[in-house]
Design a protein around this motif. Structure first.
Motif, PDB file in Angstrom:
ATOM      1  N   ARG A   1       0.849  -1.188   0.000  1.00  0.00           N
ATOM      2  CA  ARG A   1       0.000   0.000   0.000  1.00  0.00           C
ATOM      3  C   ARG A   1       0.884   1.238   0.000  1.00  0.00           C
ATOM      4  O   ARG A   1       1.953   1.250   0.606  1.00  0.00           O
ATOM      5  N   ILE A   2       0.429   2.265  -0.689  1.00  0.00           N
ATOM      6  CA  ILE A   2       1.164   3.527  -0.722  1.00  0.00           C
ATOM      7  C   ILE A   2       0.349   4.547   0.056  1.00  0.00           C
ATOM      8  O   ILE A   2      -0.813   4.809  -0.267  1.00  0.00           O
ATOM      9  N   TYR A   3       0.960   5.091   1.099  1.00  0.00           N
ATOM     10  CA  TYR A   3       0.296   6.063   1.965  1.00  0.00           C
ATOM     11  C   TYR A   3       0.853   7.449   1.707  1.00  0.00           C
ATOM     12  O   TYR A   3       2.069   7.649   1.701  1.00  0.00           O
ATOM     13  N   SER A   4      -0.043   8.412   1.504  1.00  0.00           N
ATOM     14  CA  SER A   4       0.348   9.808   1.305  1.00  0.00           C
ATOM     15  C   SER A   4       0.094  10.592   2.582  1.00  0.00           C
ATOM     16  O   SER A   4      -0.917  10.384   3.259  1.00  0.00           O
ATOM     17  N   LEU A   5       1.034  11.498   2.893  1.00  0.00           N
ATOM     18  CA  LEU A   5       0.928  12.313   4.097  1.00  0.00           C
ATOM     19  C   LEU A   5       1.257  13.761   3.782  1.00  0.00           C
ATOM     20  O   LEU A   5       1.973  14.046   2.826  1.00  0.00           O
TER      21      LEU A   5
ATOM     22  N   SER B   1       3.912  18.992  12.211  1.00  0.00           N
ATOM     23  CA  SER B   1       2.607  18.335  12.321  1.00  0.00           C
ATOM     24  C   SER B   1       2.484  17.410  11.114  1.00  0.00           C
ATOM     25  O   SER B   1       2.962  17.720  10.022  1.00  0.00           O
ATOM     26  N   VAL B   2       1.868  16.258  11.358  1.00  0.00           N
ATOM     27  CA  VAL B   2       1.783  15.219  10.329  1.00  0.00           C
ATOM     28  C   VAL B   2       0.332  14.803  10.186  1.00  0.00           C
ATOM     29  O   VAL B   2      -0.378  14.622  11.182  1.00  0.00           O
ATOM     30  N   GLN B   3      -0.115  14.668   8.934  1.00  0.00           N
ATOM     31  CA  GLN B   3      -1.493  14.274   8.666  1.00  0.00           C
ATOM     32  C   GLN B   3      -1.514  13.308   7.489  1.00  0.00           C
ATOM     33  O   GLN B   3      -0.922  13.577   6.441  1.00  0.00           O
ATOM     34  N   PHE B   4      -2.190  12.184   7.682  1.00  0.00           N
ATOM     35  CA  PHE B   4      -2.356  11.228   6.585  1.00  0.00           C
ATOM     36  C   PHE B   4      -3.416  11.755   5.631  1.00  0.00           C
ATOM     37  O   PHE B   4      -4.457  12.250   6.063  1.00  0.00           O
ATOM     38  N   VAL B   5      -3.140  11.666   4.319  1.00  0.00           N
ATOM     39  CA  VAL B   5      -4.130  11.941   3.288  1.00  0.00           C
ATOM     40  C   VAL B   5      -4.834  10.616   2.989  1.00  0.00           C
ATOM     41  O   VAL B   5      -6.051  10.552   2.851  1.00  0.00           O
ATOM     42  N   SER B   6      -4.039   9.548   2.917  1.00  0.00           N
ATOM     43  CA  SER B   6      -4.572   8.201   2.699  1.00  0.00           C
ATOM     44  C   SER B   6      -5.195   7.709   4.003  1.00  0.00           C
ATOM     45  O   SER B   6      -4.633   7.901   5.078  1.00  0.00           O
ATOM     46  N   ARG B   7      -6.351   7.061   3.886  1.00  0.00           N
ATOM     47  CA  ARG B   7      -6.977   6.494   5.081  1.00  0.00           C
ATOM     48  C   ARG B   7      -6.118   5.357   5.616  1.00  0.00           C
ATOM     49  O   ARG B   7      -5.630   4.528   4.852  1.00  0.00           O
ATOM     50  N   VAL B   8      -5.961   5.335   6.942  1.00  0.00           N
ATOM     51  CA  VAL B   8      -5.191   4.280   7.588  1.00  0.00           C
ATOM     52  C   VAL B   8      -5.737   4.106   8.999  1.00  0.00           C
ATOM     53  O   VAL B   8      -6.171   5.076   9.631  1.00  0.00           O
ATOM     54  N   ASN B   9      -5.765   2.873   9.463  1.00  0.00           N
ATOM     55  CA  ASN B   9      -6.209   2.594  10.824  1.00  0.00           C
ATOM     56  C   ASN B   9      -4.978   2.299  11.682  1.00  0.00           C
ATOM     57  O   ASN B   9      -4.433   1.207  11.625  1.00  0.00           O
ATOM     58  N   LEU B  10      -4.538   3.305  12.431  1.00  0.00           N
ATOM     59  CA  LEU B  10      -3.422   3.165  13.368  1.00  0.00           C
ATOM     60  C   LEU B  10      -3.808   3.901  14.650  1.00  0.00           C
ATOM     61  O   LEU B  10      -4.505   4.917  14.580  1.00  0.00           O
ATOM     62  N   PRO B  11      -3.353   3.427  15.808  1.00  0.00           N
ATOM     63  CA  PRO B  11      -3.789   4.029  17.074  1.00  0.00           C
ATOM     64  C   PRO B  11      -3.382   5.491  17.262  1.00  0.00           C
ATOM     65  O   PRO B  11      -3.988   6.196  18.053  1.00  0.00           O
ATOM     66  N   PHE B  12      -2.402   5.961  16.517  1.00  0.00           N
ATOM     67  CA  PHE B  12      -1.959   7.348  16.687  1.00  0.00           C
ATOM     68  C   PHE B  12      -2.512   8.279  15.604  1.00  0.00           C
ATOM     69  O   PHE B  12      -2.134   9.437  15.516  1.00  0.00           O
ATOM     70  N   VAL B  13      -3.449   7.767  14.760  1.00  0.00           N
ATOM     71  CA  VAL B  13      -4.028   8.573  13.687  1.00  0.00           C
ATOM     72  C   VAL B  13      -5.503   8.825  13.973  1.00  0.00           C
ATOM     73  O   VAL B  13      -6.274   7.883  14.183  1.00  0.00           O
TER      74      VAL B  13
ATOM     75  N   GLU C   1      -8.201   0.184   0.152  1.00  0.00           N
ATOM     76  CA  GLU C   1      -7.018   0.808  -0.436  1.00  0.00           C
ATOM     77  C   GLU C   1      -7.454   1.952  -1.361  1.00  0.00           C
ATOM     78  O   GLU C   1      -8.432   1.831  -2.090  1.00  0.00           O
ATOM     79  N   GLY C   2      -6.743   3.061  -1.301  1.00  0.00           N
ATOM     80  CA  GLY C   2      -7.048   4.202  -2.162  1.00  0.00           C
ATOM     81  C   GLY C   2      -8.025   5.193  -1.551  1.00  0.00           C
ATOM     82  O   GLY C   2      -8.262   6.254  -2.120  1.00  0.00           O
ATOM     83  N   SER C   3      -8.625   4.873  -0.385  1.00  0.00           N
ATOM     84  CA  SER C   3      -9.557   5.821   0.234  1.00  0.00           C
ATOM     85  C   SER C   3      -8.763   6.918   0.962  1.00  0.00           C
ATOM     86  O   SER C   3      -7.634   6.712   1.376  1.00  0.00           O
ATOM     87  N   THR C   4      -9.374   8.099   1.077  1.00  0.00           N
ATOM     88  CA  THR C   4      -8.678   9.239   1.663  1.00  0.00           C
ATOM     89  C   THR C   4      -9.519   9.892   2.754  1.00  0.00           C
ATOM     90  O   THR C   4     -10.733   9.681   2.827  1.00  0.00           O
ATOM     91  N   PHE C   5      -8.849  10.684   3.576  1.00  0.00           N
ATOM     92  CA  PHE C   5      -9.525  11.437   4.637  1.00  0.00           C
ATOM     93  C   PHE C   5     -10.176  12.669   4.051  1.00  0.00           C
ATOM     94  O   PHE C   5      -9.730  13.216   3.062  1.00  0.00           O
TER      95      PHE C   5
END
Length: 138
Positions: free
Chosen positions: A56-60, A74-86, A134-138
């Motif tokens: 998977r390719i994650y954009s931030l 400051s860091v922000q994911f553009v790609s949706r991801v399930n992680l405890p710190f996001v 995969e491919g979904s975004t915030f």
């Protein structure tokens, strides 16, 4: 020891980011080449192998404020991801929940942050977490 001024530091990081890091699993660069303050960056993380993140390719988005590198970006994911710190609403990384940001040191860099996030993806707690499509975004 003399403190390297913010812009010199960011120029070094830009140069390093453009060359690519190590195995190419993390990369970063300026969002806009005309950003003379070098505040707004894009990052990419390729998910670690043998995890739910593999291939998977994650954009931030990374923002280096006026106090960088004395204060973390400051860091922000553009790609949706399930992680405890996001944050699952807006993709923002909670700096209190990611050790590299919680215990920031001015010698750390954008590269350090991306590499640590990727390492966390592969940790025992996070490697099998169910992920959004995969491919979904915030």
């Amino acid at each position: 020891m003399a403190k390297v001024p913010r812009n010199f530091r960011l120029l070094e990081e830009l140069e390093k980011g453009e060359k690519g890091i190590g195995d190419g699993s993390c990369s970063y660069g300026l969002e806009d080449g005309d950003d003379i303050m070098m505040s707004h960056w894009n990052g990419t993380i390729i998910g670690p192998g043998h995890t739910v993140h593999e291939n998977r390719i994650y954009s931030l988005k990374i923002t280096c404020g006026e106090d960088y590198p004395d204060r973390p970006p400051s860091v922000q994911f553009v790609s949706r991801v399930n992680l405890p710190f996001v944050n699952q609403v807006d993709g923002k990384v909670d700096p209190t929940k990611l050790p590299v940001l919680a215990h920031w040191n001015r010698n750390y860099s954008i590269e350090t942050v991306l590499v640590e996030i990727r390492r966390e993806m592969g940790s025992a707690n996070n490697r099998k977490l169910p992920q959004p499509p995969e491919g979904s975004t915030f």
